[in-house]
Each structure stands twice: as C-alpha cells, then as structure tokens.
Design a protein around this motif. Structure first.
Motif, PDB file in Angstrom:
ATOM      1  N   SER A   1     -26.633 -28.030  16.518  1.00 21.21           N
ATOM      2  CA  SER A   1     -27.828 -27.835  17.349  1.00 21.21           C
ATOM      3  C   SER A   1     -27.467 -27.743  18.821  1.00 21.21           C
ATOM      4  CB  SER A   1     -28.804 -29.000  17.117  1.00 21.21           C
ATOM      5  OG  SER A   1     -29.232 -29.030  15.772  1.00 21.21           O
ATOM      6  N   VAL A   2     -26.552 -28.612  19.262  1.00 22.38           N
ATOM      7  CA  VAL A   2     -26.152 -28.593  20.677  1.00 22.38           C
ATOM      8  C   VAL A   2     -25.483 -27.270  21.034  1.00 22.38           C
ATOM      9  CG1 VAL A   2     -24.606 -29.647  22.369  1.00 22.38           C
ATOM     10  CG2 VAL A   2     -26.005 -31.087  20.890  1.00 22.38           C
ATOM     11  N   LEU A   3     -24.581 -26.816  20.168  1.00 18.35           N
ATOM     12  CA  LEU A   3     -23.887 -25.553  20.452  1.00 18.35           C
ATOM     13  C   LEU A   3     -24.846 -24.365  20.460  1.00 18.35           C
ATOM     14  CD1 LEU A   3     -20.647 -26.046  18.302  1.00 18.35           C
ATOM     15  CD2 LEU A   3     -20.891 -26.225  20.784  1.00 18.35           C
ATOM     16  N   ALA A   4     -25.765 -24.338  19.494  1.00 18.04           N
ATOM     17  CA  ALA A   4     -26.713 -23.221  19.428  1.00 18.04           C
ATOM     18  C   ALA A   4     -27.653 -23.221  20.624  1.00 18.04           C
ATOM     19  CB  ALA A   4     -27.512 -23.307  18.117  1.00 18.04           C
ATOM     20  N   PHE A   5     -28.130 -24.410  21.037  1.00 16.80           N
ATOM     21  CA  PHE A   5     -29.037 -24.491  22.173  1.00 16.80           C
ATOM     22  C   PHE A   5     -28.330 -24.079  23.472  1.00 16.80           C
ATOM     23  CE2 PHE A   5     -31.651 -26.444  25.434  1.00 16.80           C
ATOM     24  CZ  PHE A   5     -32.948 -26.250  24.975  1.00 16.80           C
ATOM     25  N   SER A   6     -27.082 -24.503  23.628  1.00 19.26           N
ATOM     26  CA  SER A   6     -26.333 -24.161  24.837  1.00 19.26           C
ATOM     27  C   SER A   6     -26.087 -22.662  24.929  1.00 19.26           C
ATOM     28  CB  SER A   6     -24.987 -24.912  24.860  1.00 19.26           C
ATOM     29  OG  SER A   6     -25.201 -26.312  24.840  1.00 19.26           O
ATOM     30  N   GLU A   7     -25.865 -22.005  23.799  1.00 17.22           N
ATOM     31  CA  GLU A   7     -25.618 -20.562  23.795  1.00 17.22           C
ATOM     32  C   GLU A   7     -26.895 -19.776  24.059  1.00 17.22           C
ATOM     33  OE1 GLU A   7     -23.836 -19.716  20.094  1.00 17.22           O
ATOM     34  OE2 GLU A   7     -21.905 -20.699  20.551  1.00 17.22           O
TER      35      GLU A   7
ATOM     36  N   GLY B   1     -27.391 -22.114  31.292  1.00 19.48           N
ATOM     37  CA  GLY B   1     -27.530 -23.109  32.350  1.00 19.48           C
ATOM     38  C   GLY B   1     -27.733 -24.529  31.868  1.00 19.48           C
ATOM     39  N   THR B   2     -27.807 -24.719  30.572  1.00 19.13           N
ATOM     40  CA  THR B   2     -27.982 -26.066  30.043  1.00 19.13           C
ATOM     41  C   THR B   2     -26.630 -26.615  29.619  1.00 19.13           C
ATOM     42  OG1 THR B   2     -28.390 -25.195  27.826  1.00 19.13           O
ATOM     43  CG2 THR B   2     -30.300 -25.601  29.218  1.00 19.13           C
TER      44      THR B   2
ATOM     45  N   VAL C   1     -28.935 -31.305  26.429  1.00 14.05           N
ATOM     46  CA  VAL C   1     -29.354 -31.148  25.028  1.00 14.05           C
ATOM     47  C   VAL C   1     -29.428 -32.503  24.322  1.00 14.05           C
ATOM     48  CG1 VAL C   1     -28.763 -30.108  22.813  1.00 14.05           C
ATOM     49  CG2 VAL C   1     -28.400 -28.825  24.927  1.00 14.05           C
ATOM     50  N   MET C   2     -28.460 -33.384  24.553  1.00 15.21           N
ATOM     51  CA  MET C   2     -28.467 -34.701  23.922  1.00 15.21           C
ATOM     52  C   MET C   2     -29.637 -35.544  24.393  1.00 15.21           C
ATOM     53  SD  MET C   2     -26.150 -34.898  21.665  1.00 15.21           S
ATOM     54  CE  MET C   2     -26.294 -36.660  21.402  1.00 15.21           C
ATOM     55  N   ASP C   3     -29.937 -35.439  25.702  1.00 17.29           N
ATOM     56  CA  ASP C   3     -31.095 -36.177  26.204  1.00 17.29           C
ATOM     57  C   ASP C   3     -32.367 -35.706  25.524  1.00 17.29           C
ATOM     58  OD1 ASP C   3     -29.475 -37.649  27.832  1.00 17.29           O
ATOM     59  OD2 ASP C   3     -29.808 -36.415  29.628  1.00 17.29           O
ATOM     60  N   MET C   4     -32.485 -34.411  25.349  1.00 18.88           N
ATOM     61  CA  MET C   4     -33.680 -33.882  24.710  1.00 18.88           C
ATOM     62  C   MET C   4     -33.768 -34.323  23.242  1.00 18.88           C
ATOM     63  SD  MET C   4     -34.852 -29.926  24.180  1.00 18.88           S
ATOM     64  CE  MET C   4     -33.627 -29.730  22.917  1.00 18.88           C
ATOM     65  N   VAL C   5     -32.621 -34.336  22.547  1.00 16.18           N
ATOM     66  CA  VAL C   5     -32.605 -34.769  21.151  1.00 16.18           C
ATOM     67  C   VAL C   5     -33.000 -36.238  21.040  1.00 16.18           C
ATOM     68  CG1 VAL C   5     -31.112 -35.185  19.160  1.00 16.18           C
ATOM     69  CG2 VAL C   5     -30.949 -33.035  20.423  1.00 16.18           C
ATOM     70  N   LEU C   6     -32.477 -37.086  21.951  1.00 15.04           N
ATOM     71  CA  LEU C   6     -32.819 -38.497  21.934  1.00 15.04           C
ATOM     72  C   LEU C   6     -34.294 -38.722  22.178  1.00 15.04           C
ATOM     73  CD1 LEU C   6     -29.762 -40.067  23.799  1.00 15.04           C
ATOM     74  CD2 LEU C   6     -30.306 -40.256  21.382  1.00 15.04           C
ATOM     75  N   VAL C   7     -34.876 -37.954  23.138  1.00 12.16           N
ATOM     76  CA  VAL C   7     -36.301 -38.086  23.399  1.00 12.16           C
ATOM     77  C   VAL C   7     -37.119 -37.674  22.184  1.00 12.16           C
ATOM     78  CG1 VAL C   7     -38.204 -37.200  24.796  1.00 12.16           C
ATOM     79  CG2 VAL C   7     -36.061 -37.826  25.884  1.00 12.16           C
ATOM     80  N   THR C   8     -36.692 -36.593  21.549  1.00 12.88           N
ATOM     81  CA  THR C   8     -37.404 -36.127  20.351  1.00 12.88           C
ATOM     82  C   THR C   8     -37.362 -37.188  19.256  1.00 12.88           C
ATOM     83  OG1 THR C   8     -36.835 -33.854  20.898  1.00 12.88           O
ATOM     84  CG2 THR C   8     -37.526 -34.306  18.628  1.00 12.88           C
TER      85      THR C   8
END
Length: 285
Positions: free
Chosen positions: A217-223, A227-228, A233-240
């Motif tokens: 998920s992190v790799l796909a979101f970054s691609e 600019g992220t 991405v990890m912060d967003m996953v933790l919040v979710t």
C-alpha cells in the motif's frame, strides 16, 4: 424252595464263601450251586467284586503351621482269586484303609508348606496309593485309584489368602490406571504443544501478510501521489486504523477497552515513538 433242596444263587460280580462244618471249603462263582446242607455245607457270606469308594477326611498341619483338611478318595475292590483272604483276614476293611490313609497323609503333608501342598497333591495321592497297594494286597484287595479331591485350609487362612489376592489385584489395577492416566497426560501435552505450534505459525503468517499488505500500500500510494513520503503514508494508515478501532469499540456495548491518550493527535506521537525506536535500534546495531 431252592434252599430247602440245597440250591443257592450267586449274583453277578459277587462270590459266595462256602464252609463245611464251619471250615472254609470253596469260593462259589456267580450262578446256581448245590449245597447239601445235610453234609454240613453252608454259605458263610457273600463278597462283592465291584469297585467301591471310600472318602477319607484327614486333618493335619503343614510345614508353615497351617491346619488343613485333606479329602482323599480311595477306589478299591476285592480280588476274585483272593476272595478267601478278603473275607476272612479283615473284619473292617474300610477302617483299615482309613488308618493307612491317615498315616501316609500325616507323614507327607507336614514336610510341605501350604502352597507346596496344593502343588504336589498328585505326589501325595501317589504315596497313599503305593502304601495302600503294598498293605492291602496281603488281604486280597486291589487299590484301583487314589485321588486327593480337596485340600481345605482353616477358614481364617482362606479369608487371609483371599484378602491377599484381592490386594494384589487392586494394586495391579491401580498401576494400570496410573499408566493410562500418564499416557493421557502425555498425549494431551503433545496435542497442546502441536496446537500452540500451529497457532504460532498462523499468527506469524498473519503478521507477515499484514506487513506485506502495508508495504504494497505504501509503495502504490507513493507512486500514484507525487510528493508524498513513506512517513506521510504511514501516518495516514495509522489514523485510518485508529478510527476503525474507535468504530469497533463504539459498536460493542460491553467493551472495556481504554485508549490513553485519547485524542487523534496521539496517533502522530505513536508514529514518532515507533519511528524513533527503529532509528535507535539501527544506530546501536
């Protein structure tokens, strides 16, 4: 009528003893015989040739001082060719046999302990038969067979023997029961160990799958979002995950979970602590 004419009948398996003026004259075989009573002939008596049995109960003591009653069964018969000896020489045949049985049993059993007496009863019977055969053959009798049919210890001794056997069987049963319980506990422990091993494999695979999913998920979101960074991405996953957890807690009326601190901003602190811990571990290594 036959007796008046001087005729008598001798039954089968029986012989008659004929006397003339009180003196032994002859042995009469089965059949019809003529006895001229006028010449002094008469029948003194009859003698059975059938096999007879005499049961003798003899009380004696064993070598280990246990009183027992030995029951011997003697089978004997008179010999036709020695009928005169059997008729005249003994007045009490059964008493004579009983005396010899007592003598042999009371001479043999005191040399043996109780267990040996039971084991060697055939030897005792053989000794009785040999002694009777040697003695009774002089009186015109044959010993057909001698049997020791029973050995009866004193009632208190029998009760003690039964208690010993019962205790031995109970001890054996307890040993078998303990061995069975031991096997059950071993199998139960082996089953629990196998269950925990398989459970550990499942948890490890679950965590590996979670890690793989997060990494993808992190790799796909970054691609896909320029600019992220991985941190964003990890912060967003933790919040979710934080909000998903609150949702699950709110859906249950019996939940007793408590989160400290409670605010959404705490997610950032948690992420920072995890990240700092990883960096410190990398620095020490």
């Amino acid at each position: 009528m036959g007796q008046c004419l001087g005729c008598i009948q001798v039954d089968q398996s029986t012989v008659a003893i004929r006397e003339t003026f009180g003196k032994f004259d002859d042995v009469l075989e089965p059949g019809c015989h003529c006895l001229p009573w006028c010449l002094g002939s008469a029948v003194a008596g009859h003698l059975s040739l059938r096999v007879q049995q005499l049961d003798v109960r003899c009380e004696t003591k064993t070598k280990d001082n246990v009183f027992v009653t030995v029951v011997a069964s003697i089978q004997y018969r008179a010999l036709a060719d020695k009928a005169s000896d059997a008729f005249y020489k003994l007045s009490n045949t059964r008493g004579q046999i009983q005396s010899y049985v007592f003598d042999v049993i009371r001479a043999s059993v005191p040399k043996l302990d109780l267990d040996s007496t039971f084991e060697q009863k055939n030897d005792i019977a053989k000794a009785v038969e040999e002694e009777l055969e040697k003695a009774m053959s002089h009186y015109g009798f044959e010993i057909v067979q001698t049997l020791i049919v029973d050995i009866e210890p004193d009632e208190h001794v029998k009760r003690a023997m039964n208690e010993i056997n019962a205790a031995a069987r109970m001890r054996l049963a307890a040993t078998e029961k303990a061995e069975a319980e031991k096997i059950l506990q071993i199998k139960r422990a082996e089953g629990e160990a196998e269950s925990k091993y398989l459970s550990g494999l499942g948890i490890a695979r679950q965590r590996q799958a979670i890690v793989d999913g997060l990494r993808d998920s992190v790799l796909a979101f970054s691609e896909n979002v320029p600019g992220t960074s991985s941190k964003d991405v990890m912060d967003m996953v933790l919040v979710t995950q934080y909000f998903d957890t609150l949702k699950d807690i709110g859906a249950s009326s019996k939940s007793n979970s408590v989160f400290i601190p409670h605010g959404p901003g705490a997610v950032k602190d948690i992420a920072s602590q995890i990240r700092d811990g990883l960096l410190q571990g990398s620095t020490r290594s």
